[in-house]
Scaffold this motif. Structure first.
Motif, PDB file in Angstrom:
ATOM      1  N   TRP A 454       0.829  -1.210   0.000  1.00 20.76           N
ATOM      2  CA  TRP A 454       0.000   0.000   0.000  1.00 20.76           C
ATOM      3  C   TRP A 454       0.857   1.251   0.000  1.00 20.76           C
ATOM      4  CZ3 TRP A 454      -3.848  -2.209  -1.756  1.00 20.76           C
ATOM      5  CH2 TRP A 454      -4.300  -3.442  -1.265  1.00 20.76           C
ATOM      6  N   LYS A 457       1.277   1.627  -3.626  1.00 20.06           N
ATOM      7  CA  LYS A 457       0.043   2.027  -4.297  1.00 20.06           C
ATOM      8  C   LYS A 457      -0.270   3.498  -4.055  1.00 20.06           C
ATOM      9  CE  LYS A 457      -4.856   1.036  -5.047  1.00 20.06           C
ATOM     10  NZ  LYS A 457      -5.964   0.049  -4.959  1.00 20.06           N
ATOM     11  N   SER A 480      -1.336   2.033 -13.270  1.00 14.31           N
ATOM     12  CA  SER A 480      -2.125   1.801 -12.054  1.00 14.31           C
ATOM     13  C   SER A 480      -2.962   0.529 -12.105  1.00 14.31           C
ATOM     14  CB  SER A 480      -3.065   2.996 -11.758  1.00 14.31           C
ATOM     15  OG  SER A 480      -2.340   4.181 -11.617  1.00 14.31           O
ATOM     16  N   TYR A 483      -2.501  -2.132  -9.518  1.00 11.79           N
ATOM     17  CA  TYR A 483      -2.985  -1.830  -8.176  1.00 11.79           C
ATOM     18  C   TYR A 483      -4.496  -1.999  -8.037  1.00 11.79           C
ATOM     19  CZ  TYR A 483       1.618   0.285  -7.419  1.00 11.79           C
ATOM     20  OH  TYR A 483       2.966   0.503  -7.286  1.00 11.79           O
TER      21      TYR A 483
END
Length: 496
Positions: A454, A457, A480, A483
């Motif tokens: 995270w 991310k 992205s 993710y």
């Protein structure tokens, strides 16, 4: 077109019994009658809330997919290069592997959220009649915090990279106590609701939580321990720390300013009660009088703000993922190269207490992650704790904010906060490469705790380094998409 999702019946018939931390209360007959019976006295409220705490150790939650397994596999802690490794496709971000690995997180989390909403509703209904002000504040405060925590875990998986796509659809935020279809909200809406729940939780707990004046209260009085073991419940400091984590994750400057404010408040207010673990505590000397491997506090429990409690932690985590008795295609480990690169200083407590060199079934030396290995230490809870929030994260949040926020930029304070963690873990101070050292400290500090993925991310990093072996290529996370996780297929029939 709006999307919707559906939820399941609450767990009123599977709530745990009044005797301390184990056992379940079997209740009879109709749900509504049973529900009223359950919430007819204070003990029933705690039984309901404790049922949620117990279920947090589910393999689809903190005993696996929110902790030591899925997110840490994705962020390349472990070598999954062996032929037919069961986690190899997940580590390479293959779509089907990602879907399968997160499907049941969704249903389990919303299952518990619905039951938390039952408790929250009954808090209002029974306030002043069944619950006095103190119990109302603590029970509702904890329930709101747990609701925010579970939504946040879902948000991190199924929501967008917030800093780049805040207007994108994310997840439902469920506040109703009745099973019903709920709309999927925009990420900004979910963020607002999470922070609102946390603010209200802090407001309630601030007036009543004994942790503020007396800390963890790790005393077994032989009863329900309603106000004790606050580090095993969503106490006031843990809620404030979660609010700091959520604000940091949201990423924009205004959120980070709030994250810094909250992190500094936790450091100032809670450090007395949640001090960093000493070498003597880590190596077992504090528990049994001499450094003893079987008594090591490998999770560094003294600075954990909130942990879930799993009496089968060794079997559920260590034996399933990390044991040296596992076949290579099942084992999660790192190479010697990766180990030495991650922990270059031999004095590092995380190097000496959380990893051991052992033989695999073929007789080969492997670096074995023993943080969650089963052990029993008389009078101690740390052999059963799975960390969710800890003090060190507050120092690292503060360090990162001081390093990157234009309005709060202060490298001196950034290094002070970073080096506080490094020194506590018995490593030397640093004075250069500030942001890179913050990243490395996250890697070392949160192995097995499901936080590093995270970190990447929220930063929308395009590559994730091979932590398990620095000689290997980084994994590309394109546009992205790596993710993002699709909503479970079981939800398709409920979307309109």
């Amino acid at each position: 077109m709006k999307r919707y999702t559906a939820y399941i019946i609450p767990i009123i018939a599977a709530l745990f019994a009044a005797s301390s931390c184990a056992g379940w209360l079997s209740v009879d007959s109709e749900d509504r009658i049973l529900e009223e019976k359950l919430y007819s006295d204070k003990d029933g409220f705690y039984t309901a809330l404790n049922g949620v705490y117990i279920d947090l150790v589910n393999a689809n939650l903190y005993s696996g997919k929110l902790g030591a397994s899925t997110p840490d596999i994705l962020c390349q802690y472990y070598n999954t290069s062996a032929d037919s490794h069961i986690y190899g496709s997940l580590a390479q971000y293959q779509a089907e592997a990602k879907r399968v690995n997160v499907d049941e997180i969704w249903s389990r989390a919303y299952f518990l959220i619905l039951n938390l909403n039952k408790t929250i509703w009954h808090c209002e209904d029974k306030k002043g009649r069944v619950l006095n002000d103190t119990d109302y504040n603590i029970i509702k405060g904890e329930a709101l915090a747990l609701r925010a925590l579970l939504h946040f875990e879902l948000f991190r998986y199924f929501g967008p990279v917030f800093s780049s796509s805040p207007g994108t659809d994310a997840i439902p935020y469920v506040t109703s106590s009745d099973p019903q279809v709920n709309p999927v909200l925009k990420a900004t809406e979910v963020a607002s609701l999470m922070l609102s729940d946390l603010d209200e939780s802090m407001r309630l707990l601030k007036t009543s939580d004994p942790v503020i004046s007396s800390g963890k209260n790790e005393i077994d009085n032989g009863g329900r321990n309603l106000y004790n073991y606050r580090n095993l419940r969503m106490n006031y400091f843990a809620v404030k720390a979660l609010a700091a984590r959520v604000n940091m994750y949201l990423g924009y400057s205004n959120y980070r300013e709030r994250a810094l404010e909250l992190a500094e408040e936790v450091i100032s207010e809670a450090a007395e009660f949640f001090p960093f673990t000493t070498r003597e505590e880590a190596n077992g000397q504090a528990a049994v009088g001499t450094p003893t491997s079987s008594a090591e506090d490998r999770v560094f429990s003294s600075d954990i703000l909130f942990a879930v409690y799993n009496v089968k932690r060794g079997a559920d985590i260590y034996e399933k993922y990390f044991s040296n008795t596992l076949e290579i295609k099942q084992l999660l480990s790192m190479t010697e190269n990766g180990f030495n690169a991650l922990y270059p200083e031999e004095s590092d407590l995380r190097r000496s207490n959380q990893w051991q060199r052992r033989k695999d079934p073929l007789g080969n030396d492997i670096m074995c992650f023993v943080k969650y290995e089963a052990m029993e230490v008389s009078g101690k809870n740390y052999p059963y704790m799975i960390p969710v929030l800890r003090m060190s994260e507050m120092y690292l949040i503060a360090a990162e904010c001081y390093a990157t926020l234009p309005s709060s930029k202060d490298e001196t304070l950034a290094y002070e906060r970073l080096n506080a963690v490094r020194n506590a873990r018995q490593t030397s101070s640093v004075s250069s490469a500030l942001e890179a050292n913050i990243e490395y400290e996250y890697m070392r500090e949160f192995a097995g705790e499901g936080q590093m993925f995270w970190f990447y991310k929220r930063q929308n990093s395009k590559t994730i380094p091979a932590i398990y072996d620095r000689s290997q290529a980084a994994v590309n996370v394109q546009n992205s998409n790596g993710y993002m996780f699709v909503l479970p297929q079981s939800e398709d029939g409920f979307r309109k």
